[in-house]
Design a protein around this motif. Sequence first.
Motif, mmCIF file in Angstrom:
data_model
loop_
_atom_site.group_PDB
_atom_site.id
_atom_site.type_symbol
_atom_site.label_atom_id
_atom_site.label_comp_id
_atom_site.label_asym_id
_atom_site.label_seq_id
_atom_site.Cartn_x
_atom_site.Cartn_y
_atom_site.Cartn_z
ATOM 1 N N LEU A 253 16.689 8.897 34.642
ATOM 2 C CA LEU A 253 17.941 9.006 34.581
ATOM 3 C C LEU A 253 18.311 9.842 35.798
ATOM 4 O O LEU A 253 19.420 9.596 36.437
ATOM 5 C CB LEU A 253 18.226 9.765 33.350
ATOM 6 N N ILE A 254 17.485 11.027 36.089
ATOM 7 C CA ILE A 254 17.675 11.730 37.300
ATOM 8 C C ILE A 254 17.532 11.262 38.538
ATOM 9 O O ILE A 254 18.712 11.356 39.285
ATOM 10 C CB ILE A 254 16.570 13.165 37.119
ATOM 11 N N SER A 255 16.807 10.169 38.585
ATOM 12 C CA SER A 255 16.313 9.609 39.681
ATOM 13 C C SER A 255 17.774 8.416 40.043
ATOM 14 O O SER A 255 18.148 8.804 41.303
ATOM 15 C CB SER A 255 15.063 8.605 39.873
ATOM 16 N N GLY A 256 18.091 7.829 39.259
ATOM 17 C CA GLY A 256 19.085 6.871 39.386
ATOM 18 C C GLY A 256 20.572 7.794 39.659
ATOM 19 O O GLY A 256 21.229 7.389 40.728
ATOM 20 N N PHE A 257 20.610 8.890 39.004
ATOM 21 C CA PHE A 257 21.957 9.781 39.250
ATOM 22 C C PHE A 257 21.855 10.288 40.733
ATOM 23 O O PHE A 257 22.893 10.278 41.421
ATOM 24 C CB PHE A 257 22.063 10.892 38.293
ATOM 25 N N ARG A 258 20.574 10.990 41.213
ATOM 26 C CA ARG A 258 20.703 11.285 42.489
ATOM 27 C C ARG A 258 20.837 10.217 43.862
ATOM 28 O O ARG A 258 21.333 10.650 44.611
ATOM 29 C CB ARG A 258 19.237 12.189 42.510
ATOM 30 N N TRP A 259 20.409 9.208 43.276
ATOM 31 C CA TRP A 259 20.724 8.024 44.258
ATOM 32 C C TRP A 259 22.097 7.840 44.624
ATOM 33 O O TRP A 259 22.246 7.630 45.584
ATOM 34 C CB TRP A 259 19.913 6.697 43.730
ATOM 35 N N SER A 260 22.854 7.983 43.388
ATOM 36 C CA SER A 260 24.094 7.889 43.768
ATOM 37 C C SER A 260 24.892 8.860 44.572
ATOM 38 O O SER A 260 25.871 8.567 45.141
ATOM 39 C CB SER A 260 24.900 7.671 42.394
ATOM 40 N N PHE A 261 24.185 10.173 44.498
ATOM 41 C CA PHE A 261 24.707 11.155 45.650
ATOM 42 C C PHE A 261 24.154 10.975 46.958
ATOM 43 O O PHE A 261 24.952 11.041 47.888
ATOM 44 C CB PHE A 261 24.247 12.348 44.973
ATOM 45 N N PHE A 262 22.850 10.638 46.959
ATOM 46 C CA PHE A 262 22.179 10.856 48.531
ATOM 47 C C PHE A 262 21.695 9.257 49.005
ATOM 48 O O PHE A 262 21.112 9.425 49.896
ATOM 49 C CB PHE A 262 21.146 11.808 48.393
ATOM 50 N N GLY A 263 21.767 8.460 48.167
ATOM 51 C CA GLY A 263 20.996 7.123 48.484
ATOM 52 C C GLY A 263 19.465 7.215 48.547
ATOM 53 O O GLY A 263 18.932 6.235 48.969
ATOM 54 N N THR A 264 18.742 8.318 48.157
ATOM 55 C CA THR A 264 17.219 8.472 47.972
ATOM 56 C C THR A 264 17.169 8.578 46.589
ATOM 57 O O THR A 264 17.968 9.174 45.826
ATOM 58 C CB THR A 264 16.902 9.451 48.817
ATOM 59 N N ALA A 265 15.917 8.005 46.126
ATOM 60 C CA ALA A 265 15.458 8.158 44.708
ATOM 61 C C ALA A 265 13.822 7.989 44.754
ATOM 62 O O ALA A 265 13.123 7.427 45.555
ATOM 63 C CB ALA A 265 16.169 7.067 43.884
#
Length: 255
Positions: free
Chosen positions: A209-221
């Motif tokens: 969940l956190i990884s996917g949400f963080r990807w939406s911000f910065f493009g890294t996961a």
Amino acid sequence: MIGNLRAVRAIYVFEMARAGRTLLQSLVSPVLSTSLYFVVFGAAIGSRITEIDGVPYGAFIVPGLIMLLLLTQSVANASFGIYFPRFTGTIYEILSAPVSYGEIVLGYVGAAATKSIILGLVVLATSALFVPLHVEHPVWMLAFLVLTAVTFSLLGFIIGIWADGFEKLQLVPLLVITPLTFLGGTFYSIGVLPPPWQTIALFNPVVYLISGFRWSFFGTADVHIGVSLAMTLLFLGLCLVTVAWMFRTGYRLKA
């Protein structure tokens, strides 16, 4: 089947009005506590860790903090929302009314998810006051925000039906959800962990969940976006199946 929209609206409006009557507890307190997390961790750890995956540490922790708030508040709002009618006995009036199970779930879960999404967006706006933020994939950010809020509101709904006392409403959030969130990469990337612990961390569903949400911000996961989305949808499906079973069998509803 969802046919009685008036009943859904009545439940939804009642639950949203309850949040309005307890605005200090429902909005101010979670936002303030999350802001303190941001200030303390951003100042204490940010002075030692300048960047993670090319992202300034202060900005890096924002998605994790929003997800921490989203998970805990979704569960708390939905569990109390359905438990209180059980506690007072008014749940039997709802069950005997011409309202389907789907409409009951939609009303309670919809209200809980809405309150959590509002809190998440408020914290996002508050975080922008501390660090410069740029959301690289805003549509995906909103999608993960909504999916996570709905999924964990369903989980909270399940807990509210399962619990037979107020103390049990806090049992799962305090002993399971909060620790998993802290260990799921809220304040760090699991890539900084030793290889054995990285493997162990992948068994933590909150990581996805956190990884996917963080990807939406910065493009890294830490995990591929497709895997994160699939795990979120899988958990959503499991919660829907569990809720359907509870209503079909009358588990702790018709006793």
